[in-house]
Design an enzyme around this catalytic site. Structure first.
Site, PDB file in Angstrom:
ATOM      1  CG  HIS A 208      -4.551   0.098  -0.682  1.00  0.00           C
ATOM      2  ND1 HIS A 208      -4.459   0.743   0.526  1.00  0.00           N
ATOM      3  CD2 HIS A 208      -3.762  -0.994  -0.592  1.00  0.00           C
ATOM      4  CE1 HIS A 208      -3.628   0.095   1.310  1.00  0.00           C
ATOM      5  NE2 HIS A 208      -3.195  -0.970   0.667  1.00  0.00           N
ATOM      6  NE  ARG A 209      -5.437  -3.109   4.750  1.00  0.00           N
ATOM      7  CZ  ARG A 209      -4.345  -3.858   4.819  1.00  0.00           C
ATOM      8  NH1 ARG A 209      -4.290  -5.003   4.173  1.00  0.00           N
ATOM      9  NH2 ARG A 209      -3.305  -3.471   5.538  1.00  0.00           N
TER      10      ARG A 209
END
Length: 362
Positions: A208-209
Site C-alpha cells: 500500500h505504500r
C-alpha cells in the site's frame, strides 16, 4: 491519560495498553480517534476484535494534504486538551496524528509518551520518518521496541533515563488475537476459510505504500516479480483501496494465480498469513509480526526502520526492482524458519512494562 490513534494499525497498538490499564485501579484512559484514515469505516466488529470500546472522542480530521490534515488534528486536539486537561498523552507509531498530537500536548505543558520511539529508516523522503524524528525531539518518555531504537535515541542526545526498552505492543496485540483464534479450536470460519483449505501452500501479500503503488514504473517492476512468484504458489492478496485504484490507473496486469481479496479484518488476515509459506509486504507492522511468529517475510522496500527483523533471519529486504525481488525471494525460501529467533522482550508483556513505568513516574 489520552491514548491517541489515527489509523487502524494505531488502534492495534493502543489496544493492549488499554486492556492492561483496565486491569489496574490507578489509571484512567480515554481513547482519542483523530479520524486520520477517513476512508476506513471503523465498525463495531473492529473494536470488538481488539477488545476496545468505541473511542471517547472522534476528531474527524479527514483527508487532505499532510499540512491540511495535521493542522485540523492540531486544532481539534488543542480544544480537547484544554477542555479535559489530561495528565499524559500517549502517541504511537509514526502517522500524522502522532506528530500533531505530540506537538499540541507539549505546547500545553502536557507530558508526551511515544510508543515505538527511536525507529529510523534514515530515508527523509518517507513522511513517517519525519513524523518519527519530530515526535521524538519533544517526547518525555521513549518506549522502544528494539535495541536499534535505543542506539538511535542516544546518538540524538536523548537522556538515557527517559529511554525504556520495553518490547513491542504490536506483538502484545498479535498474541492476544492469536489466543482468540485458538479459543475456537481451529473451528473458526471466515469468508476465506475455504480458500485456505483449497491450497496446501500459499504466499500472502500486502502492499500500500505510496512509493510502491503511485509510481507506474515501480509498481510495474513489483508486479512483474509477483507474477513470476505466483507460478510457484498462489498469492493471497487483500488489496488496499489505494492500491486497487492505482492498479486501474496504471493498467497493471496481475496473474490469475494472485488471488485478489477485499481488505480483511486483522483476525482474518492473521488467520491466513500465520500459515503462509512466505509473506510479501511493504508494511512495517507485518515485518515485526512475522518475526514474532517465525514466518518468512520478504519486504518490498529499499530500507526498513526495523533492522532487528533482518538480523534475526526472518525478514529479507527485497528492494522494488523485479530482479532484486526474485533474488530475495529465492534466498528467503531457502531459509529454515526453525533457525529464526525472536527479539528480546517480544513476549506479549510490553504494555505491562509501559504502565509500570508511567505509574511509578506519574
Amino acid at each position: 491519560m489520552f491514548l491517541v490513534a489515527g489509523a487502524r494499525p494505531n488502534f492495534m497498538k493502543i489496544a493492549p495498553i488499554y486492556r492492561e490499564a483496565g486491569r489496574r485501579d490507578n489509571i484512567s484512559c480515554r481513547i482519542v480517534h483523530t479520524g486520520q484514515h477517513y476512508d476506513y469505516e471503523m465498525s463495531q466488529a473492529f473494536f470488538k476484535d481488539l477488545a476496545l470500546p468505541e473511542p471517547d472522542y472522534f476528531l474527524n480530521a479527514g483527508s487532505g494534504t499532510h499540512a491540511m490534515q495535521t493542522a485540523r488534528i492540531m486544532t481539534s486536539f488543542e480544544e480537547l486538551c484544554q477542555k479535559d486537561l489530561p495528565d499524559l498523552v500517549v502517541v504511537v507509531g509514526d502517522v500524522n496524528s502522532t506528530l500533531a498530537c505530540s506537538i499540541v500536548a507539549k505546547k500545553l505543558l502536557i507530558r508526551v509518551a511515544h510508543v515505538e520511539a527511536g525507529l529510523r529508516s534514515f530515508d527523509m523522503s518517507m513522511p513517517e520518518e519525519i513524523n518519527r524524528i519530530v515526535t521524538d525531539s519533544i517526547s518525555d518518555y521513549f518506549f522502544v521496541t528494539e535495541q536499534s531504537g535505543v542506539e538511535n535515541l542516544v546518538k540524538e542526545g536523548k537522556p538515557r533515563d527517559r529511554i525504556h526498552f520495553v518490547g513491542h505492543v504490536m506483538i502484545d496485540n498479535l498474541f492476544h488475537q492469536l489466543g482468540e483464534l485458538e479459543k475456537n479450536d481451529g473451528s473458526v470460519e471466515f469468508p476465506t476459510s475455504r480458500l485456505k483449505e483449497k491450497y496446501s501452500e500459499y504466499a500472502f501479500l500486502t502492499m500500500h505504500r505510496p512509493a510502491n503503488v503511485d509510481s507506474k514504473e515501480c509498481f510495474t517492476e513489483i508486479a512483474g516479480a509477483l507474477n513470476i512468484i505466483a507460478q510457484d504458489r498462489p498469492i493471497f492478496f487483500p488489496v488496499h483501496p489505494r492500491t486497487r485504484k492505482m492498479i486501474g490507473e496504471h493498467g497493471i496486469e496481475l496473474s490469475d494465480n494472485i488471488i485478489q481479496l477485499p481488505p480483511l479484518p486483522f483476525s482474518e488476515s492473521l488467520y491466513l498469513w500465520k500459515d503462509a509459506a512466505i509473506v510479501l509486504t511493504d508494511s512495517g507492522g507485518l515485518q515485526e509480526e512475522t518475526t514474532a511468529l517465525k514466518v518468512r517475510c520478504l519486504t518490498l522496500r529499499e530500507n526498513t526502520e526495523r533492522p532487528i527483523t533482518l538480523r534475526v533471519g526472518s525478514n529479507v529486504l527485497a528492494g522494488t526492482r523485479k530482479e532484486s525481488i526474485l533474488n530475495a525471494y529465492e534466498k528467503c525460501m531457502k531459509a529454515d524458519p526453525g533457525s529464526f529467533s525472536v527479539p528480546p522482550k517480544w513476549d506479549g508483556k510490553a504494555s505491562a512494562r509501559i504502565l509500570d513505568i508511567l505509574v511509578n513516574s506519574l
